[in-house]
Design an enzyme around this catalytic site. Sequence first.
Site, short mmCIF file in Angstrom:
data_model
loop_
_atom_site.label_atom_id
_atom_site.label_comp_id
_atom_site.label_asym_id
_atom_site.label_seq_id
_atom_site.Cartn_x
_atom_site.Cartn_y
_atom_site.Cartn_z
N SER A 161 0.77 -1.01 0.24
CA SER A 161 0.02 0.00 -0.18
C SER A 161 0.91 0.96 -0.17
O SER A 161 1.90 0.98 0.46
CB SER A 161 -0.76 0.19 1.23
OG SER A 161 -1.19 1.11 1.25
N TYR A 187 -0.38 0.42 10.32
CA TYR A 187 -0.79 -0.07 8.83
C TYR A 187 0.43 -0.34 8.57
O TYR A 187 1.38 -0.96 7.83
CB TYR A 187 -1.78 0.82 8.70
CG TYR A 187 -2.35 -0.07 7.17
CD1 TYR A 187 -2.43 -0.74 7.05
CD2 TYR A 187 -1.86 1.61 6.15
CE1 TYR A 187 -3.26 -1.46 5.31
CE2 TYR A 187 -2.28 0.09 4.65
CZ TYR A 187 -2.76 -0.41 5.03
OH TYR A 187 -3.01 -1.07 3.88
#
Length: 310
Positions: A161, A187
């Site tokens: 990501s 994350y």
Amino acid sequence: MTDTPLLTTPFGAGSTALEVVDGVDLAGRRAVVTGASSGLGVETARALAAAGAEVTLAVRDTAAGERARADIAASTGGPDVRVAQLDLVSRESVRRFTDGWEGPLHILVANAGVMAMPLTRTPEGWEAQFATNHLGHFALAAGLHDALAAANGARIVSVGSVGHVGGDVDFDDLMFDRRPYDAFVAYGQSKTANILFAVEATRRWAGDGILANSLNPGRIPSTGLMRHVPHVDAGTDGSGVSWKTPEQGAATSALLAASPLLDGVGGRYFEDCAEAGPHRPGVRRGVAGYALDPDRAARLWQVSLDLVHP
């Protein structure tokens, strides 16, 4: 980063997974896609099945997996779509999956993930985003190494990501035992780990015919991954991020998994169906230098091995 020209393809941000595999023949190839009951996973699996691969949907919820299997089979006409239970947070579940796999494996798409969730710990005390997004997939790939090697040309797709630019791997406090927990930093750390995994897996396993790449799928607001993220309207954040449908978001995964344009390519990071350039501050695109650092990749591999195989 090196001086090697960045790899480009005829596809782009608006391409879909089915467009990427159009004309690709995966007959006789076997693929595993994690988190394939919805979102990017189901569209990646659909594309691979449409190209003729035997696809296993590795999912936590097998009932949802069966619904996805029926949908994929109906839309592609492909009979070789299967469902297998896999909970990436459970070492026992991962071991059961890898021990039960028989024969070669040509494609492993490490797609499943969680994002920006409140602090949650596994029974081992591991922070759940790092455990799910990285450690579970690390253990899965390691357990399937021999099957991948038997394919004589296997590919691993590690879904990362652009969020990785928000968090390097903190080797001194991986699990937020001492530093304050920040859901987005956690994350980002897990997504940096996904990219570093592809770098080191390629270095270690290229001699076995296994290559790994990572990618940024773009921002796909319609998937469950975004459930903990505040709503932002497409095109209003000024970050340069690519907003996509699930079919478009799965395109780069399908490219890395199936396209002959990626033959012989490993250890790289892609977005919008092309190799990403260096990240620039203030823009949600590109790849951070620390995410491709071979020394950090090697260190993370050993740390991960020590955790999952103590």
